[in-house]
Motif scaffolding. Structure first.
Motif, PDB file in Angstrom:
ATOM      1  N   PRO A 141       0.716  -1.162  -0.060  1.00 35.24           N
ATOM      2  CA  PRO A 141       0.034  -0.069  -0.028  1.00 35.24           C
ATOM      3  C   PRO A 141       0.767   1.127   0.064  1.00 35.24           C
ATOM      4  CG  PRO A 141       0.187  -1.030   2.174  1.00 35.24           C
ATOM      5  CD  PRO A 141       0.894  -1.931   1.371  1.00 35.24           C
ATOM      6  N   GLY A 142       0.205   2.440  -0.314  1.00 35.57           N
ATOM      7  CA  GLY A 142       0.773   3.679   0.164  1.00 35.57           C
ATOM      8  C   GLY A 142       0.302   4.086   1.482  1.00 35.57           C
ATOM      9  N   ARG A 143       0.558   5.071   1.971  1.00 35.95           N
ATOM     10  CA  ARG A 143       0.183   5.728   3.164  1.00 35.95           C
ATOM     11  C   ARG A 143      -0.138   7.243   3.413  1.00 35.95           C
ATOM     12  NH1 ARG A 143       2.624   9.662   3.351  1.00 35.95           N
ATOM     13  NH2 ARG A 143       4.635  10.347   3.867  1.00 35.95           N
ATOM     14  N   LEU A 153      -2.965   2.890   2.554  1.00 37.06           N
ATOM     15  CA  LEU A 153      -4.086   3.444   1.857  1.00 37.06           C
ATOM     16  C   LEU A 153      -4.305   2.078   1.010  1.00 37.06           C
ATOM     17  CD1 LEU A 153      -3.016   6.669   0.566  1.00 37.06           C
ATOM     18  CD2 LEU A 153      -4.912   6.255   2.345  1.00 37.06           C
ATOM     19  N   SER A 154      -5.568   1.705   0.344  1.00 38.18           N
ATOM     20  CA  SER A 154      -5.733   0.766  -0.448  1.00 38.18           C
ATOM     21  C   SER A 154      -5.322   0.712  -1.803  1.00 38.18           C
ATOM     22  CB  SER A 154      -7.406   0.500  -0.621  1.00 38.18           C
ATOM     23  OG  SER A 154      -7.984   1.555  -0.971  1.00 38.18           O
ATOM     24  N   ARG A 155      -4.828   1.796  -1.996  1.00 40.27           N
ATOM     25  CA  ARG A 155      -3.703   2.185  -3.422  1.00 40.27           C
ATOM     26  C   ARG A 155      -2.471   2.047  -3.102  1.00 40.27           C
ATOM     27  NH1 ARG A 155      -5.848   6.958  -6.853  1.00 40.27           N
ATOM     28  NH2 ARG A 155      -8.157   6.723  -6.487  1.00 40.27           N
ATOM     29  N   GLY A 156      -1.863   1.740  -4.001  1.00 33.45           N
ATOM     30  CA  GLY A 156      -0.514   1.383  -3.917  1.00 33.45           C
ATOM     31  C   GLY A 156       0.399   0.735  -5.032  1.00 33.45           C
ATOM     32  N   THR A 157       1.239  -0.220  -4.837  1.00 34.99           N
ATOM     33  CA  THR A 157       2.108  -0.541  -5.794  1.00 34.99           C
ATOM     34  C   THR A 157       1.944  -2.212  -6.159  1.00 34.99           C
ATOM     35  OG1 THR A 157       3.838   0.829  -5.311  1.00 34.99           O
ATOM     36  CG2 THR A 157       4.531  -0.750  -6.623  1.00 34.99           C
ATOM     37  N   CYS A 158       1.969  -2.593  -7.421  1.00 39.81           N
ATOM     38  CA  CYS A 158       1.525  -3.912  -7.614  1.00 39.81           C
ATOM     39  C   CYS A 158       3.058  -4.391  -8.541  1.00 39.81           C
ATOM     40  CB  CYS A 158       0.304  -4.200  -8.693  1.00 39.81           C
ATOM     41  SG  CYS A 158      -0.154  -5.940  -8.847  1.00 39.81           S
ATOM     42  N   ALA A 182       1.679   1.005 -10.439  1.00 37.62           N
ATOM     43  CA  ALA A 182       1.201   1.711  -9.214  1.00 37.62           C
ATOM     44  C   ALA A 182      -0.081   2.495  -9.404  1.00 37.62           C
ATOM     45  CB  ALA A 182       2.175   2.643  -8.568  1.00 37.62           C
ATOM     46  N   ASP A 183      -1.183   2.411  -8.822  1.00 36.12           N
ATOM     47  CA  ASP A 183      -2.363   3.184  -8.901  1.00 36.12           C
ATOM     48  C   ASP A 183      -2.370   4.437  -7.685  1.00 36.12           C
ATOM     49  OD1 ASP A 183      -3.003   1.798  -6.570  1.00 36.12           O
ATOM     50  OD2 ASP A 183      -4.874   1.310  -7.308  1.00 36.12           O
ATOM     51  N   LEU A 184      -1.021   4.977  -7.355  1.00 33.78           N
ATOM     52  CA  LEU A 184      -0.984   5.776  -6.237  1.00 33.78           C
ATOM     53  C   LEU A 184      -0.158   7.204  -7.333  1.00 33.78           C
ATOM     54  CD1 LEU A 184      -1.114   5.673  -3.261  1.00 33.78           C
ATOM     55  CD2 LEU A 184       1.126   5.296  -3.195  1.00 33.78           C
TER      56      LEU A 184
END
Ligand code: GLA
Length: 391
Positions: free
Chosen positions: A29-31, A51-56, A121-123
């Protein structure tokens, strides 16, 4: 809440365009930091949520010792380097975050085979949501799984932190990596950066939500300005130590001692220390409030922290201030402040669950009217740490 399946699917698709192996897939996740701004490198306490967005990360081993690293955020660029040639300072490019994590993980846990890696990433990058630590932590976590190491979470935090400090060269504290590795759903982490103690404080998703708004301003020169703040604190500490020899970091400076010794400091350094002393007090108030279920009391500490970040630490921007003021004007917004290092990027607000709709409608509208910039609200509840995605 789950990792967005669109992110995972897209990552797999892009990985497979260039590599026939079936990868393992990981998410980190991001934060957002809600308390204790610029406290980590001053030995204070921090209060982040993941956060529920981050890096895959899609990854599969190769047999030739080569690292082939690609990223959806840097299309058409492949970083290709023998793993044995990884060195701190080797590159300043986007690949440094991943390379650093691989380098320190290999140092700790033994040789890595070659690797094909695709990162997605979706961040947003450079907006104060820890896109870089998300990559570093995801990589360290992925390697621990690949090598089947029974890794201790504190060791993983340290390895990811070294990637940022030593391989990339940003003198950040441990906030981002601790936030990502220690995160738990529906709670705010209280992490003491000096004593390394941790506590998860309740942040009930049925009552409150976290709103992230992007000011749309990239953190220009963020790293050098960030390193400048770190250097200012180091200088202030050295000056204060002339009269307060027992103090080992700015967190140790008590309010009364600071008031007595303020004159030792030039005005800008006195403002920096004022922020640290007051922010330390605020993290204590904020954590007590959360323990007692006092969400309004917690929210109020975000708003007073923003004021201090603006006037004492001087890391805000007119756009961030406009966003924070717009948020604070909405009924049901319990508090709002910039998140991350500042100098641009995002704000974080705590909003009563029953007021989310009003908030989403009002704040972007006010922001556009006042700055001419468009933004939108992204809603979150505190998420959990890195994971392997089962395919
Ligand atoms: C950046 C750094 C963190 C922390 C924050 C400010 O995000 O990476 O270590 O210092 O700024 O709280």
């Amino acid at each position: 809440m789950e990792v967005t399946s669109a992110l995972v699917e897209q990552t797999l698709e892009l990985f497979e365009q260039d590599c026939s192996a079936s990868p393992r897939v990981f998410f980190a996740p991001g934060r957002a930091n809600l308390g204790g701004a610029h406290m980590d490198y001053n030995g204070g306490k921090v209060m982040p949520a993941a956060l529920s967005r981050g890096t895959c990360i899609a990854l599969s081993p190769r047999t030739d010792g080569l690292l082939r690293l690609r990223s959806a955020q840097f299309p058409g660029e492949t970083a290709e380097v023998p793993i044995a040639d990884l060195r701190p300072g080797r590159t300043k490019s986007w690949s440094a975050y991943s390379e650093g994590a691989l380098y320190y993980a290999a140092q700790a846990w033994g040789d890595l085979p070659g690797l094909d890696i695709f990162v997605n990433a979706d961040l947003p990058m450079g907006r104060g949501l820890s896109s870089s630590a998300s990559v570093e932590c995801g990589m360290v976590f992925a390697v621990s799984k690949l090598l089947e190491v029974d890794a201790n979470v504190d060791e993983m935090i340290r390895l990811a932190h070294r990637a940022e400090n030593e391989y990339v060269g940003v003198r950040c504290g441990i906030l981002d990596q601790a936030a990502i590795f220690l995160a738990k759903a529906d709670s705010i982490l209280l992490f003491d950066c000096l004593e390394l103690t941790r506590e998860h404080l309740p942040f009930p998703s049925e009552k409150v939500a976290i709103a992230i708004l992007d000011s749309g301003v990239q953190r220009e020169l963020a790293n050098s300005a960030f390193n400048e703040r770190v250097a200012e604190c180091t200088r202030a500490l050295a000056l204060l130590q002339e009269e307060l020899p027992g103090v080992t970091c700015l967190r140790d400076v008590k309010r009364r001692d600071f008031e007595d010794q303020k004159d030792l400091l030039p005005p800008n350094l006195a403002r920096r220390v004022e922020h640290v002393v007051s922010e330390f007090e605020r993290t204590n108030i904020a954590s007590r409030a959360l323990r007692n279920g006092n969400l309004a009391g917690f929210g109020a500490t975000l708003s007073s922290a923003h004021e201090s970040l603006k006037t004492n630490y001087e890391v805000s921007t007119p756009e961030l201030d406009t966003l924070v003021e717009a948020a604070q004007s909405v009924e049901g917004c319990l508090g709002s402040r910039l998140t991350g290092a500042g100098f641009g990027g995002c704000t974080v607000s705590v909003v009563s669950a029953d007021r989310q709709e009003d908030f989403s409608a009002i704040v972007p509208e006010v922001y556009e009217r006042k700055t001419g910039r468009k933004t939108k609200v992204d809603w979150f509840h505190p998420f959990s740490g890195p994971e392997e995605i089962s395919l």
